[in-house]
Motif scaffolding. Sequence first.
Motif, mmCIF file in Angstrom:
data_model
loop_
_atom_site.group_PDB
_atom_site.id
_atom_site.type_symbol
_atom_site.label_atom_id
_atom_site.label_comp_id
_atom_site.label_asym_id
_atom_site.label_seq_id
_atom_site.Cartn_x
_atom_site.Cartn_y
_atom_site.Cartn_z
ATOM 1 N N LEU A 1 62.685 -42.557 -49.018
ATOM 2 C CA LEU A 1 63.127 -41.508 -49.470
ATOM 3 C C LEU A 1 64.513 -40.948 -48.882
ATOM 4 N N HIS A 2 65.601 -41.173 -49.207
ATOM 5 C CA HIS A 2 66.854 -40.627 -48.532
ATOM 6 C C HIS A 2 67.318 -39.367 -48.809
ATOM 7 N N GLY A 3 66.814 -38.908 -50.257
ATOM 8 C CA GLY A 3 67.406 -37.587 -50.445
ATOM 9 C C GLY A 3 67.089 -37.162 -51.782
ATOM 10 N N LEU A 4 66.836 -36.113 -52.177
ATOM 11 C CA LEU A 4 66.444 -35.742 -53.447
ATOM 12 C C LEU A 4 67.487 -34.680 -54.375
ATOM 13 N N VAL A 5 67.737 -35.406 -55.496
ATOM 14 C CA VAL A 5 68.606 -34.799 -56.729
ATOM 15 C C VAL A 5 67.770 -33.734 -57.328
ATOM 16 N N LEU A 6 68.144 -32.654 -57.451
ATOM 17 C CA LEU A 6 67.161 -31.563 -58.147
ATOM 18 C C LEU A 6 68.219 -31.089 -59.386
ATOM 19 N N ILE A 7 67.517 -31.369 -60.530
ATOM 20 C CA ILE A 7 68.324 -30.879 -61.809
ATOM 21 C C ILE A 7 67.776 -29.719 -62.209
ATOM 22 N N MET A 8 68.993 -28.667 -62.355
ATOM 23 C CA MET A 8 68.489 -27.348 -63.011
ATOM 24 C C MET A 8 69.566 -27.147 -64.118
ATOM 25 N N ASP A 9 69.046 -26.345 -65.105
ATOM 26 C CA ASP A 9 69.950 -26.018 -66.173
ATOM 27 C C ASP A 9 70.763 -24.757 -65.521
ATOM 28 N N ALA A 10 72.118 -24.937 -65.630
ATOM 29 C CA ALA A 10 73.062 -24.174 -65.025
ATOM 30 C C ALA A 10 72.695 -22.442 -65.757
ATOM 31 N N ARG A 11 72.227 -22.710 -66.704
ATOM 32 C CA ARG A 11 71.807 -21.189 -67.207
ATOM 33 C C ARG A 11 70.397 -20.433 -66.723
ATOM 34 N N HIS A 12 69.907 -21.516 -65.976
ATOM 35 C CA HIS A 12 68.379 -20.741 -65.749
ATOM 36 C C HIS A 12 68.131 -21.562 -64.154
ATOM 37 N N PRO A 13 68.926 -21.441 -63.186
ATOM 38 C CA PRO A 13 68.862 -22.040 -62.090
ATOM 39 C C PRO A 13 67.716 -21.487 -60.994
ATOM 40 N N PHE A 14 67.196 -22.271 -60.140
ATOM 41 C CA PHE A 14 66.277 -21.737 -59.235
ATOM 42 C C PHE A 14 64.937 -20.992 -59.623
ATOM 43 N N THR A 15 64.224 -21.911 -60.449
ATOM 44 C CA THR A 15 63.103 -21.040 -61.002
ATOM 45 C C THR A 15 62.322 -21.338 -59.888
ATOM 46 N N GLN A 16 60.886 -20.656 -60.114
ATOM 47 C CA GLN A 16 59.786 -20.769 -59.066
ATOM 48 C C GLN A 16 59.392 -22.243 -58.644
ATOM 49 N N LEU A 17 59.311 -22.828 -59.716
ATOM 50 C CA LEU A 17 58.920 -24.351 -59.551
ATOM 51 C C LEU A 17 59.968 -25.118 -58.880
ATOM 52 N N ASP A 18 61.257 -24.758 -58.928
ATOM 53 C CA ASP A 18 62.284 -25.498 -58.336
ATOM 54 C C ASP A 18 62.360 -25.220 -56.691
ATOM 55 N N ARG A 19 62.015 -23.679 -56.297
ATOM 56 C CA ARG A 19 61.768 -23.480 -55.111
ATOM 57 C C ARG A 19 60.479 -24.060 -54.282
ATOM 58 N N GLN A 20 59.569 -24.443 -55.177
ATOM 59 C CA GLN A 20 58.418 -25.038 -54.701
ATOM 60 C C GLN A 20 58.897 -26.251 -54.125
ATOM 61 N N LEU A 21 59.440 -27.118 -54.957
ATOM 62 C CA LEU A 21 59.859 -28.484 -54.924
ATOM 63 C C LEU A 21 60.643 -28.412 -53.526
ATOM 64 N N LEU A 22 61.558 -27.566 -53.343
ATOM 65 C CA LEU A 22 62.636 -27.540 -52.203
ATOM 66 C C LEU A 22 61.838 -27.099 -50.933
ATOM 67 N N ASN A 23 60.686 -26.382 -51.003
ATOM 68 C CA ASN A 23 60.002 -26.158 -49.922
ATOM 69 C C ASN A 23 59.113 -27.132 -49.523
#
Length: 206
Positions: free
Chosen positions: A107-129
């Motif tokens: 794995l060289h990097g992660l592309v995290l897809i977020m709906d621009a109208r609802h970014p950085f949900t709790q699950l998005d943050r968990q993935l980044l953590n």
Amino acid sequence: MSPFQQAVFFRSVYDLKELPPDDAAEIAFAGRSNAGKSSAINALANHNRLAFTSKTPGRTQTINFFSLRPRQYLVDLPGYGYAAVPAKEKRHWGELISAYLQTRKSLHGLVLIMDARHPFTQLDRQLLNWLAPLHKPAHVLLTKADKLGKQEAVATLRAAENEARRYPLCSVQLFSSMTGIGVSTAQKTLAKWLKPVQTKPPVKGE
């Protein structure tokens, strides 16, 4: 030609034991169900049906590999967060995603897809953590940006950039698979991740 335009389906994996050899360069894509992950992959590859898109969220239940050049892959991880998916499947998907991110040397990097109208949900943050301790880059695509007005898009991007600063090696951009906003920018960013990792020669005496 962009390397992403050479993408072809390679393999679907439901269990980590089925993963290809861990000696390649992989870019993984993750995001909430219905955030536009499959559409983003298709837009980057300039291919209408490379990654499966559906009106029913939560359809991607496996890790799907798409081959680029030899030993280079795009990796479509299962979508997460869709309420109608059975709890057993949610647990399996979560275990599959976290184990892949935390153990995959390719794995060289992660592309995290977020709906621009609802970014950085709790699950998005968990993935980044999950990704943070690994010191690997994350690039956030704020999809469906065409649905925002100009001022709203600027404000959304600024707020997302501030949020991204909480995580190491995390960058953000606006993106739309419908209008092509940000597609070339994303291609250039991700192409850099596909370059072989340079290792330092051993020092005598070590």
